[in-house]
Motif scaffolding. Structure first.
Motif, short mmCIF file in Angstrom:
data_model
loop_
_atom_site.label_atom_id
_atom_site.label_comp_id
_atom_site.label_asym_id
_atom_site.label_seq_id
_atom_site.Cartn_x
_atom_site.Cartn_y
_atom_site.Cartn_z
N HIS A 31 0.85 -1.19 0.00
CA HIS A 31 0.00 0.00 0.00
C HIS A 31 0.88 1.24 0.00
O HIS A 31 2.07 1.18 0.32
CB HIS A 31 -0.92 0.01 1.22
CG HIS A 31 -0.17 0.06 2.52
ND1 HIS A 31 0.50 -1.02 3.03
CD2 HIS A 31 0.04 1.08 3.39
CE1 HIS A 31 1.08 -0.69 4.18
NE2 HIS A 31 0.83 0.58 4.41
N PHE A 32 0.30 2.37 -0.35
CA PHE A 32 1.01 3.64 -0.39
C PHE A 32 0.24 4.64 0.47
O PHE A 32 -0.90 4.99 0.14
CB PHE A 32 1.15 4.15 -1.82
CG PHE A 32 1.73 3.12 -2.76
CD1 PHE A 32 3.03 2.69 -2.63
CD2 PHE A 32 0.95 2.55 -3.77
CE1 PHE A 32 3.56 1.73 -3.47
CE2 PHE A 32 1.47 1.59 -4.62
CZ PHE A 32 2.78 1.18 -4.46
N ALA A 33 0.85 5.10 1.54
CA ALA A 33 0.20 6.03 2.47
C ALA A 33 0.31 7.45 1.91
O ALA A 33 1.10 8.27 2.36
CB ALA A 33 0.84 5.94 3.85
N GLU A 34 -0.47 7.73 0.90
CA GLU A 34 -0.41 9.02 0.23
C GLU A 34 -1.78 9.35 -0.32
O GLU A 34 -2.59 8.47 -0.62
CB GLU A 34 0.62 8.96 -0.90
CG GLU A 34 0.85 10.27 -1.64
CD GLU A 34 1.24 11.41 -0.72
OE1 GLU A 34 0.32 12.05 -0.16
OE2 GLU A 34 2.44 11.67 -0.56
N SER A 35 -2.04 10.63 -0.46
CA SER A 35 -3.31 11.07 -1.02
C SER A 35 -3.32 10.91 -2.53
O SER A 35 -2.33 11.21 -3.20
CB SER A 35 -3.52 12.55 -0.67
OG SER A 35 -4.55 13.10 -1.47
N PRO A 36 -4.42 10.45 -3.12
CA PRO A 36 -4.52 10.39 -4.58
C PRO A 36 -4.29 11.75 -5.23
O PRO A 36 -3.80 11.83 -6.35
CB PRO A 36 -5.95 9.90 -4.82
CG PRO A 36 -6.30 9.15 -3.58
CD PRO A 36 -5.61 9.89 -2.46
N ASP A 37 -4.63 12.84 -4.52
CA ASP A 37 -4.40 14.17 -5.05
C ASP A 37 -2.92 14.42 -5.34
O ASP A 37 -2.57 15.12 -6.28
CB ASP A 37 -4.89 15.23 -4.05
CG ASP A 37 -6.38 15.14 -3.78
OD1 ASP A 37 -7.09 14.59 -4.63
OD2 ASP A 37 -6.83 15.61 -2.73
N ASN A 38 -2.05 13.85 -4.50
CA ASN A 38 -0.62 14.06 -4.67
C ASN A 38 0.00 13.07 -5.66
O ASN A 38 1.13 13.27 -6.11
CB ASN A 38 0.09 13.94 -3.33
CG ASN A 38 -0.26 15.07 -2.39
OD1 ASN A 38 -0.71 16.12 -2.82
ND2 ASN A 38 -0.08 14.85 -1.10
N LEU A 39 -0.71 12.00 -5.99
CA LEU A 39 -0.18 10.99 -6.91
C LEU A 39 -0.67 11.16 -8.34
O LEU A 39 -0.10 10.59 -9.27
CB LEU A 39 -0.57 9.58 -6.43
CG LEU A 39 0.07 9.10 -5.13
CD1 LEU A 39 -0.51 7.75 -4.73
CD2 LEU A 39 1.59 9.01 -5.28
N LYS A 40 -1.70 11.97 -8.53
CA LYS A 40 -2.33 12.09 -9.85
C LYS A 40 -1.34 12.47 -10.94
O LYS A 40 -1.37 11.91 -12.05
CB LYS A 40 -3.46 13.11 -9.79
CG LYS A 40 -4.27 13.20 -11.07
CD LYS A 40 -5.46 14.14 -10.89
CE LYS A 40 -6.31 14.19 -12.15
NZ LYS A 40 -7.48 15.09 -11.98
N TYR A 41 -0.45 13.42 -10.66
CA TYR A 41 0.54 13.86 -11.65
C TYR A 41 1.96 13.51 -11.23
O TYR A 41 2.92 14.07 -11.75
CB TYR A 41 0.43 15.37 -11.86
CG TYR A 41 -0.94 15.82 -12.33
CD1 TYR A 41 -1.44 15.44 -13.57
CD2 TYR A 41 -1.75 16.61 -11.51
CE1 TYR A 41 -2.69 15.84 -14.00
CE2 TYR A 41 -3.00 17.03 -11.93
CZ TYR A 41 -3.47 16.65 -13.17
OH TYR A 41 -4.71 17.05 -13.59
N PHE A 42 2.11 12.59 -10.30
CA PHE A 42 3.43 12.22 -9.79
C PHE A 42 4.28 11.62 -10.91
O PHE A 42 3.83 10.75 -11.66
CB PHE A 42 3.26 11.23 -8.64
CG PHE A 42 4.55 10.71 -8.06
CD1 PHE A 42 5.56 11.59 -7.69
CD2 PHE A 42 4.74 9.36 -7.87
CE1 PHE A 42 6.74 11.12 -7.14
CE2 PHE A 42 5.91 8.87 -7.32
CZ PHE A 42 6.92 9.76 -6.96
N TYR A 43 5.54 12.07 -11.01
CA TYR A 43 6.43 11.65 -12.09
C TYR A 43 6.69 10.14 -12.07
O TYR A 43 6.93 9.53 -13.11
CB TYR A 43 7.75 12.41 -11.95
CG TYR A 43 8.65 12.35 -13.16
CD1 TYR A 43 8.22 12.78 -14.41
CD2 TYR A 43 9.95 11.87 -13.05
CE1 TYR A 43 9.05 12.73 -15.53
CE2 TYR A 43 10.80 11.83 -14.15
CZ TYR A 43 10.34 12.26 -15.38
OH TYR A 43 11.17 12.22 -16.48
N GLY A 44 6.62 9.51 -10.89
CA GLY A 44 6.89 8.09 -10.78
C GLY A 44 5.65 7.22 -10.72
O GLY A 44 5.74 6.04 -10.36
N LYS A 45 4.49 7.75 -11.11
CA LYS A 45 3.25 6.97 -10.94
C LYS A 45 3.19 5.75 -11.85
O LYS A 45 2.57 4.74 -11.50
CB LYS A 45 2.03 7.86 -11.13
CG LYS A 45 1.75 8.28 -12.56
CD LYS A 45 0.44 9.06 -12.63
CE LYS A 45 0.10 9.43 -14.07
NZ LYS A 45 -1.18 10.18 -14.14
#
Length: 297
Positions: A31-45
């Motif tokens: 799992h990833f303890a992070e908000s989807p808001d911060n992952l939406k445009y994340f360079y490593g997604k």
């Protein structure tokens, strides 16, 4: 729920260091303890989406207690190699654990210009190859080595420093030194308030389309600013402060805000941030421009 929804980036470790930990650490429930808001445009997604939930084989390639570690894990025919370090170091990653006689593709995520920056490259490798990787302090890397040469990769990122002389500055804006470990370029633009404007000029893209502008900034309290693209207002934007967990007037703490925009090729695009007449916008470190591979939803 301790995941932050405001884009706060804790720079006591690099982005890639934290990305590498998703493979270096093994969990019964990935799992990833992070908000989807911060992952939406994340360079490593793209690589995050491919991380397996279980592993077939694990090897410690190198390590020193409380200093650094390089761990390789295999799932099927693919290998994942995670590196994490305390102090700055160079790693010569020998790939002699790969099956001989076959050609693989390495998808390499490594430290960029500072802890809030990430670099990507892709290269052909064999069991005789060595990948040279520089890890910054509290940095690292994550490499996926696959027989598949067509896995999803991030689109190219262009960086524009706020302090660049190519930009347009309203009178009263000032440049302040900032630790290059935590922010790029070594300076930030401060005193963006009382109607003052910072305009990034000569932004060039290869083709017309939708891009995401990421604004890297710091501010102890919540602030607001109006965004302009090629002179057209996108309205007042909220910039959340990151003073709750870090003192942003010291070297730690950075925040980002992602804004989808339309840009034109064969044109010198402009992006501006303007404070309200009676208010203050945040301190600006840089912006990045990245084309969106899929339509905005």
């Amino acid at each position: 729920d301790f995941a932050r929804h405001d884009g706060q980036l804790l720079t006591n470790a690099s982005m890639v260091h934290r990305l590498a930990l998703t493979v270096a650490y093994e969990s019964g429930i990935v799992h990833f303890a992070e908000s989807p808001d911060n992952l939406k445009y994340f360079y490593g997604k793209d690589i995050l989406k491919r991380i397996p939930s279980t592993w077939d084989e694990t090897r410690l390639l190198e390590g020193a207690l409380q200093q650094y570690a390089t761990i390789a894990r295999r799932k099927g025919a693919d290998w994942w190699v995670a590196g994490a370090t305390v102090e700055e170091r160079d790693c010569e990653l020998k790939l002699d654990f790969l099956e001989s006689g076959k050609e693989f593709t390495a998808y390499i995520y490594s430290d960029g210009s500072c802890r809030t920056d990430m670099a990507f490259r892709k290269q052909k490798v064999t069991s005789k190859s060595i990948i040279n990787l520089h890890e910054m302090s509290a940095g690292g890397f994550l490499v996926q080595i696959s027989l598949n040469d067509n896995l999803a990769t991030p689109s190219e990122v262009q960086t524009y420093e706020a302090e660049s002389k190519k930009n347009s500055f309203s009178p009263g804006l000032t440049l302040h030194p900032f630790d290059t470990t935590h922010a790029s370029g070594g300076q930030q633009v401060h005193d963006l308030g009382l109607g003052r404007k910072l305009e990034f000029k000569n932004i060039k893209v290869k083709k017309d389309g939708l891009y995401v502008v990421t604004i890297y900034y710091s501010s102890v309290e919540n602030r607001k600013g109006e965004i302009f693209v090629n002179g057209k207002s996108l309205g007042i934007q909220q910039f959340f402060g990151n003073g709750i967990l870090t003192n942003t007037y010291g070297p730690e703490g950075m925040t980002w805000k992602h804004i989808p925009v339309s840009l034109k090729a064969h044109k010198k695009n402009t992006i501006a941030i303007q404070a309200e007449k009676d208010g203050w916008a945040p301190n600006i470190d840089r912006i990045t421009i990245q084309q969106l591979n899929t339509p905005e939803k």
